[in-house]
Design a protein around this motif. Structure first.
Motif, PDB file in Angstrom:
ATOM      1  N   GLY A   1       0.406  -1.061   0.407  1.00  0.00           N
ATOM      2  CA  GLY A   1      -0.093   0.127  -0.454  1.00  0.00           C
ATOM      3  C   GLY A   1       1.125   1.340  -0.495  1.00  0.00           C
ATOM      4  N   THR A   2       0.802   1.972   0.901  1.00  0.00           N
ATOM      5  CA  THR A   2       1.441   3.277   1.316  1.00  0.00           C
ATOM      6  C   THR A   2       2.383   3.138   2.252  1.00  0.00           C
ATOM      7  OG1 THR A   2       0.196   4.273   2.733  1.00  0.00           O
ATOM      8  CG2 THR A   2      -0.671   4.428   0.388  1.00  0.00           C
ATOM      9  N   SER A   3       2.894   1.896   2.645  1.00  0.00           N
ATOM     10  CA  SER A   3       3.989   1.833   3.598  1.00  0.00           C
ATOM     11  C   SER A   3       4.879   0.862   3.263  1.00  0.00           C
ATOM     12  CB  SER A   3       3.248   1.411   4.574  1.00  0.00           C
ATOM     13  OG  SER A   3       2.039   1.280   5.195  1.00  0.00           O
ATOM     14  N   ALA A   4       6.147   1.430   3.409  1.00  0.00           N
ATOM     15  CA  ALA A   4       7.392   1.205   3.291  1.00  0.00           C
ATOM     16  C   ALA A   4       7.354   0.549   3.447  1.00  0.00           C
ATOM     17  CB  ALA A   4       8.968   1.818   2.797  1.00  0.00           C
ATOM     18  N   VAL A   5       8.189  -1.516   3.576  1.00  0.00           N
ATOM     19  CA  VAL A   5       8.653  -2.537   4.645  1.00  0.00           C
ATOM     20  C   VAL A   5      10.076  -3.347   4.357  1.00  0.00           C
ATOM     21  CG1 VAL A   5       6.377  -2.912   4.654  1.00  0.00           C
ATOM     22  CG2 VAL A   5       7.226  -4.092   2.760  1.00  0.00           C
ATOM     23  N   GLU A   6       9.934  -4.236   5.055  1.00  0.00           N
ATOM     24  CA  GLU A   6      11.386  -4.889   4.856  1.00  0.00           C
ATOM     25  C   GLU A   6      11.963  -4.555   3.375  1.00  0.00           C
ATOM     26  OE1 GLU A   6      14.206  -8.389   7.081  1.00  0.00           O
ATOM     27  OE2 GLU A   6      11.726  -8.106   7.530  1.00  0.00           O
ATOM     28  N   GLY A   7      13.351  -3.899   3.666  1.00  0.00           N
ATOM     29  CA  GLY A   7      13.889  -4.684   2.073  1.00  0.00           C
ATOM     30  C   GLY A   7      14.359  -3.373   1.105  1.00  0.00           C
ATOM     31  N   THR A   8      13.693  -2.393   1.895  1.00  0.00           N
ATOM     32  CA  THR A   8      13.166  -1.379   1.109  1.00  0.00           C
ATOM     33  C   THR A   8      14.969  -0.656   2.292  1.00  0.00           C
ATOM     34  OG1 THR A   8      11.197  -1.041   1.099  1.00  0.00           O
ATOM     35  CG2 THR A   8      12.226   1.560   1.622  1.00  0.00           C
ATOM     36  N   ASP A   9      15.637   0.681   0.984  1.00  0.00           N
ATOM     37  CA  ASP A   9      16.450   1.401   1.036  1.00  0.00           C
ATOM     38  C   ASP A   9      17.382   2.362   0.532  1.00  0.00           C
ATOM     39  OD1 ASP A   9      17.682   1.215  -1.155  1.00  0.00           O
ATOM     40  OD2 ASP A   9      19.422  -0.177  -0.723  1.00  0.00           O
ATOM     41  N   LEU A  10      15.912   2.543   0.334  1.00  0.00           N
ATOM     42  CA  LEU A  10      15.594   4.289  -0.325  1.00  0.00           C
ATOM     43  C   LEU A  10      15.295   5.263   0.420  1.00  0.00           C
ATOM     44  CD1 LEU A  10      14.949   5.439  -3.813  1.00  0.00           C
ATOM     45  CD2 LEU A  10      12.275   4.791  -2.825  1.00  0.00           C
ATOM     46  N   PRO A  11      15.775   6.488   0.290  1.00  0.00           N
ATOM     47  CA  PRO A  11      16.001   7.733   1.549  1.00  0.00           C
ATOM     48  C   PRO A  11      14.240   8.035   1.921  1.00  0.00           C
ATOM     49  CG  PRO A  11      17.595   7.701   0.634  1.00  0.00           C
ATOM     50  CD  PRO A  11      17.095   6.723  -0.516  1.00  0.00           C
ATOM     51  N   ASP A  12      13.879   8.014   0.700  1.00  0.00           N
ATOM     52  CA  ASP A  12      12.323   8.550   1.249  1.00  0.00           C
ATOM     53  C   ASP A  12      10.946   7.594   1.099  1.00  0.00           C
ATOM     54  OD1 ASP A  12      12.975  11.883   1.998  1.00  0.00           O
ATOM     55  OD2 ASP A  12      13.191  11.971   0.469  1.00  0.00           O
ATOM     56  N   ALA A  13      11.600   6.466   1.295  1.00  0.00           N
ATOM     57  CA  ALA A  13      10.869   5.535   0.874  1.00  0.00           C
ATOM     58  C   ALA A  13       9.461   5.249   1.076  1.00  0.00           C
ATOM     59  CB  ALA A  13      10.737   4.035   1.683  1.00  0.00           C
ATOM     60  N   SER A  14       8.966   6.150   2.223  1.00  0.00           N
ATOM     61  CA  SER A  14       7.489   6.125   2.664  1.00  0.00           C
ATOM     62  C   SER A  14       6.861   7.017   1.883  1.00  0.00           C
ATOM     63  CB  SER A  14       6.981   6.611   4.240  1.00  0.00           C
ATOM     64  OG  SER A  14       7.426   5.659   4.720  1.00  0.00           O
ATOM     65  N   ASP A  15       7.610   8.413   1.641  1.00  0.00           N
ATOM     66  CA  ASP A  15       6.549   9.070   0.340  1.00  0.00           C
ATOM     67  C   ASP A  15       6.995   8.633  -0.569  1.00  0.00           C
ATOM     68  OD1 ASP A  15       6.344  10.971   2.320  1.00  0.00           O
ATOM     69  OD2 ASP A  15       8.409  12.297   2.018  1.00  0.00           O
ATOM     70  N   ALA A  16       7.744   7.750  -1.639  1.00  0.00           N
ATOM     71  CA  ALA A  16       7.768   7.592  -2.674  1.00  0.00           C
ATOM     72  C   ALA A  16       6.478   6.108  -2.849  1.00  0.00           C
ATOM     73  CB  ALA A  16       9.402   6.429  -2.535  1.00  0.00           C
ATOM     74  N   CYS A  17       6.238   5.286  -1.743  1.00  0.00           N
ATOM     75  CA  CYS A  17       5.035   4.525  -1.590  1.00  0.00           C
ATOM     76  C   CYS A  17       3.731   5.259  -2.097  1.00  0.00           C
ATOM     77  CB  CYS A  17       5.604   3.984  -0.161  1.00  0.00           C
ATOM     78  SG  CYS A  17       6.105   2.412  -0.282  1.00  0.00           S
ATOM     79  N   LYS A  18       4.104   6.498  -1.101  1.00  0.00           N
ATOM     80  CA  LYS A  18       2.355   7.616  -1.571  1.00  0.00           C
ATOM     81  C   LYS A  18       2.207   7.917  -3.095  1.00  0.00           C
ATOM     82  CE  LYS A  18       2.867   8.511   3.766  1.00  0.00           C
ATOM     83  NZ  LYS A  18       2.858   9.005   4.444  1.00  0.00           N
ATOM     84  N   VAL A  19       3.462   8.151  -2.982  1.00  0.00           N
ATOM     85  CA  VAL A  19       3.196   8.879  -4.921  1.00  0.00           C
ATOM     86  C   VAL A  19       2.931   8.174  -5.175  1.00  0.00           C
ATOM     87  CG1 VAL A  19       4.632   9.669  -6.761  1.00  0.00           C
ATOM     88  CG2 VAL A  19       5.156  10.973  -4.590  1.00  0.00           C
ATOM     89  N   LEU A  20       3.481   6.690  -5.355  1.00  0.00           N
ATOM     90  CA  LEU A  20       3.521   5.708  -6.545  1.00  0.00           C
ATOM     91  C   LEU A  20       2.084   4.913  -6.385  1.00  0.00           C
ATOM     92  CD1 LEU A  20       7.029   4.128  -6.926  1.00  0.00           C
ATOM     93  CD2 LEU A  20       6.073   5.500  -8.434  1.00  0.00           C
ATOM     94  N   GLU A  21       1.231   4.420  -5.345  1.00  0.00           N
ATOM     95  CA  GLU A  21      -0.495   4.462  -4.974  1.00  0.00           C
ATOM     96  C   GLU A  21      -1.006   5.518  -5.655  1.00  0.00           C
ATOM     97  OE1 GLU A  21      -2.734   2.175  -2.825  1.00  0.00           O
ATOM     98  OE2 GLU A  21      -0.274   1.642  -3.458  1.00  0.00           O
TER      99      GLU A  21
END
Length: 109
Positions: A24-44
């Protein structure tokens, strides 16, 4: 969603690779992108941003400084994603800026 992003700045003088894993809009384990949560939200909200085709440099899209390239591949909602973004003219800069949380800020040498 699972994506790998490789960014090259200038003549590949600076290179980075990051991974984004979202539920969904949450970054989970395996993520190392600095702004991961924001990226998830944009792409969702706008997965179609990954369907952008880079514009050629022309009178309508003037060239800008040093080129930057980002290759993105992986899967979203079970569909394969393989695309590239260039930050080499004004038109492409606008799209890069919308996806900055995924592609990263522009780094100069």
């Amino acid at each position: 969603m699972r994506l790998t992003v490789t960014t090259l700045s200038g003549n590949a003088g600076l290179q980075s690779t990051h991974h984004l894993v979202c539920v969904g809009t949450s970054a989970v384990e395996g993520t190392d992108l600095p702004d991961a949560s924001d990226a998830c939200k944009v792409l969702e909200r706008q997965p179609s941003l990954l369907e952008y085709e880079s514009a050629e440099t022309s009178e309508d899209c003037e060239a800008v400084g040093q080129p930057h390239i980002a290759d993105v591949f992986g899967e979203i909602d079970g569909k394969s994603v393989r695309t590239s973004f260039r930050r080499d003219n004004e038109c492409n800069v606008k799209t890069w800026d919308k996806l900055e949380t995924l592609l990263g800020p522009v780094q100069e040498k």
